[in-house]
Motif scaffolding. Sequence first.
Motif, short mmCIF file in Angstrom:
data_model
loop_
_atom_site.label_atom_id
_atom_site.label_comp_id
_atom_site.label_asym_id
_atom_site.label_seq_id
_atom_site.Cartn_x
_atom_site.Cartn_y
_atom_site.Cartn_z
N ALA A 122 0.85 -1.19 0.00
CA ALA A 122 0.00 0.00 0.00
C ALA A 122 0.88 1.23 0.00
CB ALA A 122 -0.91 0.00 1.23
N LEU A 123 0.64 2.14 -0.94
CA LEU A 123 1.40 3.39 -1.04
C LEU A 123 0.48 4.57 -0.73
CD1 LEU A 123 3.57 2.81 -4.25
CD2 LEU A 123 4.09 2.24 -1.87
N GLY A 124 1.08 5.69 -0.30
CA GLY A 124 0.32 6.82 0.21
C GLY A 124 -0.04 7.88 -0.80
N HIS A 125 -0.19 7.54 -2.08
CA HIS A 125 -0.61 8.53 -3.07
C HIS A 125 -2.05 8.94 -2.82
CE1 HIS A 125 2.65 6.38 -5.47
NE2 HIS A 125 3.09 7.60 -5.27
N HIS A 126 -2.32 10.23 -2.86
CA HIS A 126 -3.65 10.75 -2.55
C HIS A 126 -4.31 11.36 -3.79
CE1 HIS A 126 -1.48 14.52 -2.53
NE2 HIS A 126 -0.73 14.13 -1.50
N PHE A 127 -5.51 11.91 -3.58
CA PHE A 127 -6.33 12.51 -4.64
C PHE A 127 -5.53 13.51 -5.48
CE2 PHE A 127 -9.04 16.02 -6.01
CZ PHE A 127 -10.14 15.39 -6.60
N ASN A 128 -4.78 14.39 -4.82
CA ASN A 128 -4.05 15.42 -5.56
C ASN A 128 -2.91 14.85 -6.38
OD1 ASN A 128 -5.23 16.73 -2.94
ND2 ASN A 128 -5.07 18.36 -4.46
N ASP A 129 -2.30 13.76 -5.91
CA ASP A 129 -1.29 13.08 -6.71
C ASP A 129 -1.90 12.57 -8.02
OD1 ASP A 129 0.92 13.32 -4.93
OD2 ASP A 129 0.16 11.66 -3.73
N VAL A 130 -3.12 12.05 -7.92
CA VAL A 130 -3.82 11.54 -9.11
C VAL A 130 -4.05 12.67 -10.11
CG1 VAL A 130 -5.92 10.42 -9.95
CG2 VAL A 130 -4.96 9.76 -7.72
N ILE A 131 -4.55 13.80 -9.62
CA ILE A 131 -4.83 14.95 -10.48
C ILE A 131 -3.55 15.48 -11.11
CG2 ILE A 131 -5.76 17.30 -10.57
CD1 ILE A 131 -7.76 14.99 -9.90
N GLU A 132 -2.54 15.69 -10.28
CA GLU A 132 -1.28 16.28 -10.77
C GLU A 132 -0.59 15.37 -11.77
OE1 GLU A 132 0.63 16.88 -7.04
OE2 GLU A 132 -0.88 18.34 -6.39
N ILE A 175 -12.49 22.37 -10.11
CA ILE A 175 -11.66 21.93 -11.24
C ILE A 175 -10.95 20.61 -10.96
CG2 ILE A 175 -9.59 23.26 -10.54
CD1 ILE A 175 -9.27 23.79 -13.64
N GLU A 176 -10.47 20.42 -9.73
CA GLU A 176 -9.79 19.16 -9.40
C GLU A 176 -10.76 17.99 -9.45
OE1 GLU A 176 -6.27 20.84 -6.45
OE2 GLU A 176 -8.18 20.19 -5.60
N ILE A 206 -1.67 -1.12 -4.06
CA ILE A 206 -2.94 -0.44 -3.81
C ILE A 206 -2.68 0.97 -3.27
CG2 ILE A 206 -4.21 -2.59 -3.42
CD1 ILE A 206 -4.12 -1.97 -0.41
N ARG A 207 -3.65 1.87 -3.52
CA ARG A 207 -3.53 3.26 -3.07
C ARG A 207 -4.78 3.64 -2.26
NH1 ARG A 207 -1.14 3.80 -8.69
NH2 ARG A 207 1.04 4.37 -8.34
N PRO A 208 -4.77 3.35 -0.96
CA PRO A 208 -5.96 3.59 -0.13
C PRO A 208 -6.35 5.06 0.05
CG PRO A 208 -4.46 2.02 0.91
CD PRO A 208 -3.72 2.64 -0.22
N LEU A 209 -5.42 5.99 -0.19
CA LEU A 209 -5.75 7.42 -0.04
C LEU A 209 -6.22 8.04 -1.35
CD1 LEU A 209 -2.81 8.74 2.21
CD2 LEU A 209 -4.99 7.72 2.90
N TYR A 210 -6.61 7.23 -2.28
CA TYR A 210 -6.94 7.67 -3.64
C TYR A 210 -7.97 8.80 -3.66
CZ TYR A 210 -7.31 6.80 -8.71
OH TYR A 210 -7.26 6.90 -10.08
N CYS A 211 -8.89 8.83 -2.72
CA CYS A 211 -9.96 9.83 -2.70
C CYS A 211 -9.80 10.87 -1.60
CB CYS A 211 -11.33 9.13 -2.56
SG CYS A 211 -11.73 8.03 -3.93
N VAL A 212 -8.66 10.85 -0.92
CA VAL A 212 -8.41 11.79 0.18
C VAL A 212 -7.60 12.98 -0.34
CG1 VAL A 212 -7.38 12.11 2.46
CG2 VAL A 212 -8.45 9.91 1.86
N HIS A 213 -8.07 14.19 -0.06
CA HIS A 213 -7.41 15.40 -0.54
C HIS A 213 -6.22 15.77 0.35
CE1 HIS A 213 -10.70 16.96 -3.34
NE2 HIS A 213 -11.18 15.83 -2.84
N GLU A 214 -5.16 16.29 -0.29
CA GLU A 214 -3.96 16.66 0.44
C GLU A 214 -4.23 17.76 1.46
OE1 GLU A 214 0.75 17.48 -0.41
OE2 GLU A 214 -0.70 18.29 -1.86
N GLU A 215 -5.09 18.71 1.14
CA GLU A 215 -5.37 19.79 2.08
C GLU A 215 -5.98 19.27 3.38
OE1 GLU A 215 -9.70 21.28 0.31
OE2 GLU A 215 -7.85 22.16 -0.46
N ASP A 216 -6.70 18.17 3.30
CA ASP A 216 -7.29 17.58 4.50
C ASP A 216 -6.24 16.81 5.31
OD1 ASP A 216 -9.91 18.55 3.99
OD2 ASP A 216 -10.19 16.97 2.51
N ILE A 217 -5.28 16.22 4.62
CA ILE A 217 -4.18 15.57 5.32
C ILE A 217 -3.37 16.62 6.08
CG2 ILE A 217 -2.09 14.16 5.06
CD1 ILE A 217 -3.30 13.03 2.48
#
Length: 287
Positions: free
Chosen positions: A144-154, A246-247, A184-195
């Motif tokens: 499991a890796l810690g890539h989040h929503f913003n990583d996906v967008i960027e 937009i994101e 797997i990327r469990p933070l896929y839907c979590v926004h960086e600003e919330d982290i």
Amino acid sequence: MKRQLEQWQLIERSLIKKYRKEIWLPFVYAVKHYELIQPGDKIAVCISGGKDSMMMAKLMQLLHRHSDFPFELVYLVMDPGYNEINRKKIESNAALMKIPVTIFESDIFQIANNTDKSPCYLCARMRRGSLYNKAKELGCNKIALGHHFNDVIETTVMGMFYSSQLQGMMPKLHSTNFEGMELIRPLYCVHEEDILAWKRYNELEFIQCACRFTENCTTCDNGGGGSKRQEVKLLLRRLKRDNPDIEKSIFNSIHAVSVETLPGYKLHGEAHSFLEHYDRRAHQEEN
């Protein structure tokens, strides 16, 4: 008399209560919606020491505690050559958050630092390979890796701007080099600003960039092209002022790609053109 909670308990409580809507529910949604965890899985939760991976580890720990089906977790930390301060910071944060880490060492930083061509890319590839290898050795079938929503967008925007391709970041992937292993990327839907908000609320400090080249950097993303990613971050921030959604629009777009409107696409690494089906489609429409 009300019992005083310890800091690790307050950290857990903040994820379940205060940031339930922003973090806990999107995390659980991604796990269920993308079917990231199945009964009997043994998952290596890979911790780099940054805010994303440390929070992911705590979320996975909470999920494991409350899950209605059995799976196992190993909290895996690879030391690729951290300096003493970073190494101690990771260990102290793990102890503070009651995360029982398994640490193993490698000489990846030393190898990557001695190359002239794309040291960040080489480092990222080697680190992931080492994590897969150690996880498999420990009997895991997933990392499991810690890539989040913003990583996906960027990553999507960077691919278009700098690599001339429309490419997303998948919520899970089968490894091509390690048979039977999955990412797997469990933070896929979590926004960086919330982290970041969760981190500040709990007054936590994590390592920001462990790279030997840029140990004081705050934008390095361990191989994703730190400066280009930062450019995209700033661009999206500016665009968000006029269009707050937009994101979300970019994220939704990679879930709803209209392949029939694209002049070209790749499937399993093989390039295809719209011309392959162009005349046949017109004939079908006529009939």
